[in-house]
Design an enzyme around this catalytic site. Structure first.
Site, PDB file in Angstrom:
ATOM      1  N   HIS A   1       0.831  -1.215   0.000  1.00  9.41           N
ATOM      2  CA  HIS A   1       0.000   0.000   0.000  1.00  9.41           C
ATOM      3  C   HIS A   1       0.860   1.258   0.000  1.00  9.41           C
ATOM      4  O   HIS A   1       0.567   2.216   0.715  1.00  9.41           O
ATOM      5  CB  HIS A   1      -0.933   0.086   1.226  1.00  9.41           C
ATOM      6  CG  HIS A   1      -1.634  -1.182   1.556  1.00  9.41           C
ATOM      7  ND1 HIS A   1      -2.054  -1.494   2.831  1.00  9.41           N
ATOM      8  CD2 HIS A   1      -2.011  -2.208   0.792  1.00  9.41           C
ATOM      9  CE1 HIS A   1      -2.645  -2.661   2.820  1.00  9.41           C
ATOM     10  NE2 HIS A   1      -2.626  -3.130   1.585  1.00  9.41           N
TER      11      HIS A   1
ATOM     12  N   HIS B   1      -7.612 -12.158  11.234  1.00  3.30           N
ATOM     13  CA  HIS B   1      -7.688 -10.837  10.595  1.00  3.30           C
ATOM     14  C   HIS B   1      -8.162 -11.020   9.157  1.00  3.30           C
ATOM     15  O   HIS B   1      -7.643 -11.881   8.435  1.00  3.30           O
ATOM     16  CB  HIS B   1      -6.284 -10.220  10.649  1.00  3.30           C
ATOM     17  CG  HIS B   1      -6.135  -8.858  10.073  1.00  3.30           C
ATOM     18  ND1 HIS B   1      -7.163  -7.944   9.977  1.00  3.30           N
ATOM     19  CD2 HIS B   1      -5.033  -8.231   9.557  1.00  3.30           C
ATOM     20  CE1 HIS B   1      -6.697  -6.835   9.434  1.00  3.30           C
ATOM     21  NE2 HIS B   1      -5.422  -6.989   9.165  1.00  3.30           N
TER      22      HIS B   1
ATOM     23  N   GLU C   1      -7.928  -8.958   6.568  1.00  2.00           N
ATOM     24  CA  GLU C   1      -7.157  -8.373   5.459  1.00  2.00           C
ATOM     25  C   GLU C   1      -6.580  -9.509   4.585  1.00  2.00           C
ATOM     26  O   GLU C   1      -6.063 -10.516   5.108  1.00  2.00           O
ATOM     27  CB  GLU C   1      -6.042  -7.451   5.983  1.00  2.00           C
ATOM     28  CG  GLU C   1      -5.494  -6.584   4.857  1.00  2.00           C
ATOM     29  CD  GLU C   1      -4.661  -5.383   5.321  1.00  2.00           C
ATOM     30  OE1 GLU C   1      -4.317  -5.291   6.513  1.00  2.00           O
ATOM     31  OE2 GLU C   1      -4.348  -4.537   4.458  1.00  2.00           O
TER      32      GLU C   1
ATOM     33  N   ASP D   1      -4.001 -10.310   2.986  1.00  5.37           N
ATOM     34  CA  ASP D   1      -2.666 -10.916   3.098  1.00  5.37           C
ATOM     35  C   ASP D   1      -2.682 -12.079   4.094  1.00  5.37           C
ATOM     36  O   ASP D   1      -1.763 -12.903   4.100  1.00  5.37           O
ATOM     37  CB  ASP D   1      -1.591  -9.880   3.466  1.00  5.37           C
ATOM     38  CG  ASP D   1      -1.941  -9.003   4.640  1.00  5.37           C
ATOM     39  OD1 ASP D   1      -3.137  -8.816   4.923  1.00  5.37           O
ATOM     40  OD2 ASP D   1      -1.008  -8.492   5.294  1.00  5.37           O
TER      41      ASP D   1
ATOM     42  N   HIS E   1      -5.178  -3.557  13.253  1.00  8.12           N
ATOM     43  CA  HIS E   1      -5.506  -2.238  12.759  1.00  8.12           C
ATOM     44  C   HIS E   1      -6.790  -2.212  11.931  1.00  8.12           C
ATOM     45  O   HIS E   1      -7.075  -1.189  11.284  1.00  8.12           O
ATOM     46  CB  HIS E   1      -4.341  -1.711  11.906  1.00  8.12           C
ATOM     47  CG  HIS E   1      -4.098  -2.529  10.665  1.00  8.12           C
ATOM     48  ND1 HIS E   1      -4.044  -1.950   9.430  1.00  8.12           N
ATOM     49  CD2 HIS E   1      -3.956  -3.851  10.460  1.00  8.12           C
ATOM     50  CE1 HIS E   1      -3.840  -2.904   8.513  1.00  8.12           C
ATOM     51  NE2 HIS E   1      -3.784  -4.049   9.131  1.00  8.12           N
TER      52      HIS E   1
ATOM     53  N   ASP F   1      -0.880  -9.235  12.822  1.00  9.06           N
ATOM     54  CA  ASP F   1      -0.088  -8.056  12.428  1.00  9.06           C
ATOM     55  C   ASP F   1       0.749  -7.486  13.587  1.00  9.06           C
ATOM     56  O   ASP F   1       1.832  -6.924  13.356  1.00  9.06           O
ATOM     57  CB  ASP F   1      -1.015  -6.940  11.912  1.00  9.06           C
ATOM     58  CG  ASP F   1      -1.404  -7.146  10.450  1.00  9.06           C
ATOM     59  OD1 ASP F   1      -0.694  -7.859   9.726  1.00  9.06           O
ATOM     60  OD2 ASP F   1      -2.442  -6.582  10.041  1.00  9.06           O
TER      61      ASP F   1
ATOM     62  N   TYR G   1       7.360  -1.106  10.578  1.00 10.14           N
ATOM     63  CA  TYR G   1       6.020  -1.697  10.477  1.00 10.14           C
ATOM     64  C   TYR G   1       5.056  -0.945  11.408  1.00 10.14           C
ATOM     65  O   TYR G   1       3.956  -0.551  11.011  1.00 10.14           O
ATOM     66  CB  TYR G   1       6.072  -3.186  10.852  1.00 10.14           C
ATOM     67  CG  TYR G   1       4.788  -3.902  10.540  1.00 10.14           C
ATOM     68  CD1 TYR G   1       4.613  -4.551   9.324  1.00 10.14           C
ATOM     69  CD2 TYR G   1       3.728  -3.902  11.440  1.00 10.14           C
ATOM     70  CE1 TYR G   1       3.427  -5.195   9.023  1.00 10.14           C
ATOM     71  CE2 TYR G   1       2.545  -4.535  11.144  1.00 10.14           C
ATOM     72  CZ  TYR G   1       2.405  -5.180   9.935  1.00 10.14           C
ATOM     73  OH  TYR G   1       1.220  -5.805   9.634  1.00 10.14           O
TER      74      TYR G   1
ATOM     75  N   HIS H   1       3.670 -11.559  10.151  1.00 13.95           N
ATOM     76  CA  HIS H   1       4.671 -11.148   9.160  1.00 13.95           C
ATOM     77  C   HIS H   1       6.067 -11.227   9.784  1.00 13.95           C
ATOM     78  O   HIS H   1       6.244 -10.837  10.950  1.00 13.95           O
ATOM     79  CB  HIS H   1       4.471  -9.694   8.720  1.00 13.95           C
ATOM     80  CG  HIS H   1       3.175  -9.433   8.011  1.00 13.95           C
ATOM     81  ND1 HIS H   1       2.906  -9.892   6.743  1.00 13.95           N
ATOM     82  CD2 HIS H   1       2.081  -8.744   8.399  1.00 13.95           C
ATOM     83  CE1 HIS H   1       1.692  -9.487   6.375  1.00 13.95           C
ATOM     84  NE2 HIS H   1       1.167  -8.796   7.370  1.00 13.95           N
TER      85      HIS H   1
HETATM   86 FE1  FEO Z   1      -3.514  -6.027   8.265  1.00 13.43          FE
HETATM   87 FE2  FEO Z   1      -0.929  -8.034   7.520  1.00 13.43          FE
HETATM   88  O1  FEO Z   1      -2.671  -7.338   7.354  1.00 13.43           O
END
Ligand code: FEO
Length: 386
Positions: A24, A78, A80, A82, A144, A163, A191, A222
């Site tokens: 992003h 989560h 999102e 990813d 987040h 995350d 991050y 991650h």
């Molecule tokens: Fe908020 Fe790694 O996705």
């Protein structure tokens, strides 16, 4: 591709994204990983998945341990993509699995992204028994996304943190003590600055929620897994989430014909002469996702722009827009710039700094054309007197 056993019966089955350079717009020079974990127990449990383009890698690693059709639960910490993007692919391979997600937002989000499956919503404090182990769910809304949660396995003292505490860092090594600690902390800070800075209050709430848990491993979503430096990453999150600022300065600028650049150099050196180390960023060559890392822990911020078409430079406008979104707190700031006529940019920069929540600590510095030695000396004196 093989699964990596991180504790007896618990495997990392994620994917390493060596080539990813932008998340992003956040520049990810060291790539990243999407971490998923497989727990072999009476109920076979997969914690999170990976970005959809890496679904085969996930499946291959799972298949190196068990037949994927045996998976009973997929925990989606989560929504999102990813982390959840491979849920539809995995559900083709384990159609009997139940997807565990937070209530109400995880459930809402997964249905909106992927449609109907066998979902089970959980609330903060709910416990899932998977055999010899349990998983406790701690919701972390807006850390987040509204749906975010973490899962804790008390029998193993592992926090599956998604995350939180993560880093965009590709590595063949899975643990903190196998990687360069300085790089690891820098990437964890980057991050936090780019993804979580806006959510300091929520980070504080999450830190409190897990503070009393016995945590011997933080299995992130991650980057690497923390096992040897857990106090260090907790201390860092405490500092970052409370905007505990150091006596440091950040100077950011763009320049057309080097005059604003001369001011920027002078300002950085004036801070240094006062004993305040200054980071110097030319927005033409430095990326804003790196600049905000220093801003996260620096008390002073000076932003400079010449005037173009009655405005600040678009590069600085973009940077300030990004910074405003991250909602920094407690910074002392000022605007500076050289101009030929008009000179509107400097007041505009000051307005944006105020909108970012900064306290203006010095009258804006407006210098026509090329700064003289006398003017530079005057600026140095003003910064000395801050
Ligand atoms: Fe908020 Fe790694 O996705």
């Amino acid at each position: 591709m093989q699964a990596i056993e991180i504790k007896k019966g618990i495997y990392w089955v994620g994917a390493v994204d060596w080539s990813m350079r932008s998340f992003h717009g956040y520049q990810t020079g060291r790539g990243s990983s999407y971490n998923a974990y497989l727990i072999i127990d009476d109920k076979i449990t997969l914690i999170d998945t990976v970005k959809s383009t890496f679904a085969n890698e996930l499946l291959e690693r799972i298949s190196s341990v068990i037949d994927p059709s045996r998976i009973d639960y997929i925990i989606s910490n989560h929504v999102e993509p990813d982390h959840s993007g491979s849920i539809p692919f995995m559900m083709q391979h384990c159609p009997a699995a139940t997807i565990i997600t937070s209530l109400p937002n995880g459930l809402k989000g997964l249905k909106a992204h992927y449609g109907e499956y066998a979902y089970k919503g959980v609330k903060a404090g709910d416990i899932l028994n998977i055999g010899h182990r349990t998983l406790q769910f701690v919701t972390t809304p807006m850390l987040h996304w509204p749906d975010s949660m973490v899962s804790y396995c008390p029998e193993e003292s592992i926090l599956f943190s998604n995350d939180s505490f993560g880093q965009h860092l590709a590595s063949t090594k899975r643990f903190d003590d196998e990687n360069d600690f300085a790089i690891l902390m820098q990437e964890a800070k980057k991050y936090y600055a780019n993804i979580l800075m806006l959510y300091g209050r929520q980070a504080q709430t999450a830190i409190k929620a897990v503070a009393d848990l016995d945590i011997k491993m933080i299995a992130t979503g991650h980057g690497i897994i923390w096992r040897s430096h857990i106090p260090e990453i907790f201390t860092a999150y405490q500092k970052w989430s409370t905007f505990d600022l150091d006596e440091k300065a950040v100077v950011v600028f763009d320049s057309m014909w080097h005059s604003t650049e001369i001011l920027a150099k002078n300002i950085a050196e004036a801070f240094a002469a006062r004993g305040i180390p200054a980071a110097y960023y030319d927005i033409k060559v430095d990326h804003m996702s790196d600049i905000v890392v220093d801003i996260l822990t620096s008390k002073y911020l000076a932003v400079g722009s010449p005037t173009i078409n009655n405005q600040m430079m678009p590069s600085i406008a973009g940077f300030l827009s990004y910074l405003k979104g991250l909602a920094p707190k407690g910074h002392k700031a000022f605007a500076f710039g050289s101009y030929g006529w008009g000179g509107q940019s400097i007041a505009l920069v000051e307005d944006e700094l105020k909108a970012c929540g900064c306290d203006i600590c010095l009258e804006k510095i407006r210098i026509p054309n090329i700064p003289t030695q006398e003017q530079l000396k005057e600026i140095t004196e003003k910064i000395k007197a801050l």
